[in-house]
Design a protein around this motif. Sequence first.
Motif, PDB file in Angstrom:
ATOM      1  N   ALA A   2       7.719  -3.317 -19.172  1.00 39.35           N
ATOM      2  CA  ALA A   2       7.022  -2.036 -19.108  1.00 39.35           C
ATOM      3  C   ALA A   2       6.369  -1.757 -20.452  1.00 39.35           C
ATOM      4  N   VAL A   3       5.189  -1.139 -20.402  1.00 41.63           N
ATOM      5  CA  VAL A   3       4.484  -0.694 -21.601  1.00 41.63           C
ATOM      6  C   VAL A   3       4.204   0.797 -21.455  1.00 41.63           C
ATOM      7  N   GLN A  38       5.528   1.772 -26.792  1.00 37.12           N
ATOM      8  CA  GLN A  38       6.824   1.209 -26.412  1.00 37.12           C
ATOM      9  C   GLN A  38       6.610  -0.022 -25.548  1.00 37.12           C
ATOM     10  N   PHE A  39       7.384  -1.072 -25.859  1.00 35.07           N
ATOM     11  CA  PHE A  39       7.413  -2.263 -25.009  1.00 35.07           C
ATOM     12  C   PHE A  39       8.861  -2.497 -24.620  1.00 35.07           C
ATOM     13  N   LEU A  86      15.251  -5.881 -23.806  1.00 34.84           N
ATOM     14  CA  LEU A  86      14.592  -5.516 -25.059  1.00 34.84           C
ATOM     15  C   LEU A  86      14.096  -4.084 -25.000  1.00 34.84           C
ATOM     16  N   GLU A  87      14.304  -3.365 -26.103  1.00 26.91           N
ATOM     17  CA  GLU A  87      13.676  -2.068 -26.329  1.00 26.91           C
ATOM     18  C   GLU A  87      12.961  -2.142 -27.664  1.00 26.91           C
ATOM     19  N   SER A  88      11.708  -1.764 -27.703  1.00 28.48           N
ATOM     20  CA  SER A  88      10.967  -1.784 -28.964  1.00 28.48           C
ATOM     21  C   SER A  88       9.928  -0.669 -28.938  1.00 28.48           C
ATOM     22  N   LEU A 146       0.572   6.952 -20.941  1.00 29.69           N
ATOM     23  CA  LEU A 146       0.069   5.897 -20.070  1.00 29.69           C
ATOM     24  C   LEU A 146       1.192   4.890 -19.898  1.00 29.69           C
ATOM     25  N   THR A 147       1.419   4.410 -18.688  1.00 22.20           N
ATOM     26  CA  THR A 147       2.507   3.465 -18.458  1.00 22.20           C
ATOM     27  C   THR A 147       2.099   2.410 -17.447  1.00 22.20           C
ATOM     28  N   LYS A 148       2.663   1.228 -17.630  1.00 27.13           N
ATOM     29  CA  LYS A 148       2.453   0.139 -16.679  1.00 27.13           C
ATOM     30  C   LYS A 148       3.738  -0.668 -16.576  1.00 27.13           C
TER      31      LYS A 148
END
Length: 255
Positions: free
Chosen positions: A72-73, A101-102, A120-122, A64-66
């Motif tokens: 982006a999530v 992922q955020f 940011l990558e998390s 699922l992505t937004k």
Amino acid sequence: TANGQPVIQKQGGEIASFQAKSQLGDGWVAKVDVNYLSSFLFRQSFSESYHEAIFSESRSVGFLTKHWSTYAVNIAASNDEQFQSTATNDKIAIRKLPELQFLSREHEISNKILPVWFSLESSAGLLHRSEPDYQTRQFVDRVDVNPTITTAVYWKGFSLVPTFSLRETQYGQSLENGQVVNKDFLRSSRELDVTLILPSLARIYKAPKWLGDKVKHVIEPRAEYRYVGGITNFNDIIRFDQIDLLSNTSEIRYS
């Protein structure tokens, strides 16, 4: 073969593929891509092309992505199998179930003295890896945070672009003498990347008839220095994906 003569053996198995995509509203998108292979021997026995017969990977993923503004999530689940040979269970299987992922692509946060961009990558997820030599527990927690700051200096056609990032990664299991142990540890790394872009040199020539009227030749020289430090436990890290491949380095690249 038997006595130098080929012997025909029965060989069965399954290959299945499924794809689906849906717009869920409010910017959310769902996608599923499932690929199942029962055995590598079955693929080699019944593939219709050489390329397909030697392709030893079977990967399934659903997410699922937004996306909004610069953010982006992603909520993802995946299963990746790499067959090492046609022997039973001679494969490396890596599973993520699930991983959150955020992300934030570069956006300007200040422009007072110098422009400053932040990205940011998390991620946080439950992972599993199995192979003939070892197997992790069913759900190994991993949390990764990677903020990055970038700025730029311009002077008479020269551009200097330094980037600094921190990376903190927490693992719920680790390796010790090649074996999995239930020992948490934190990997901390620091990365500096400095890119120098020199002014472009260009000249327009009269072209041969077969190329048209004019030919433009451009030289764009640049040099990059990259430093990564702080990783003292590289051999203790279980490899799940590219996040775990980070290692200390000091390198210069030019073109």
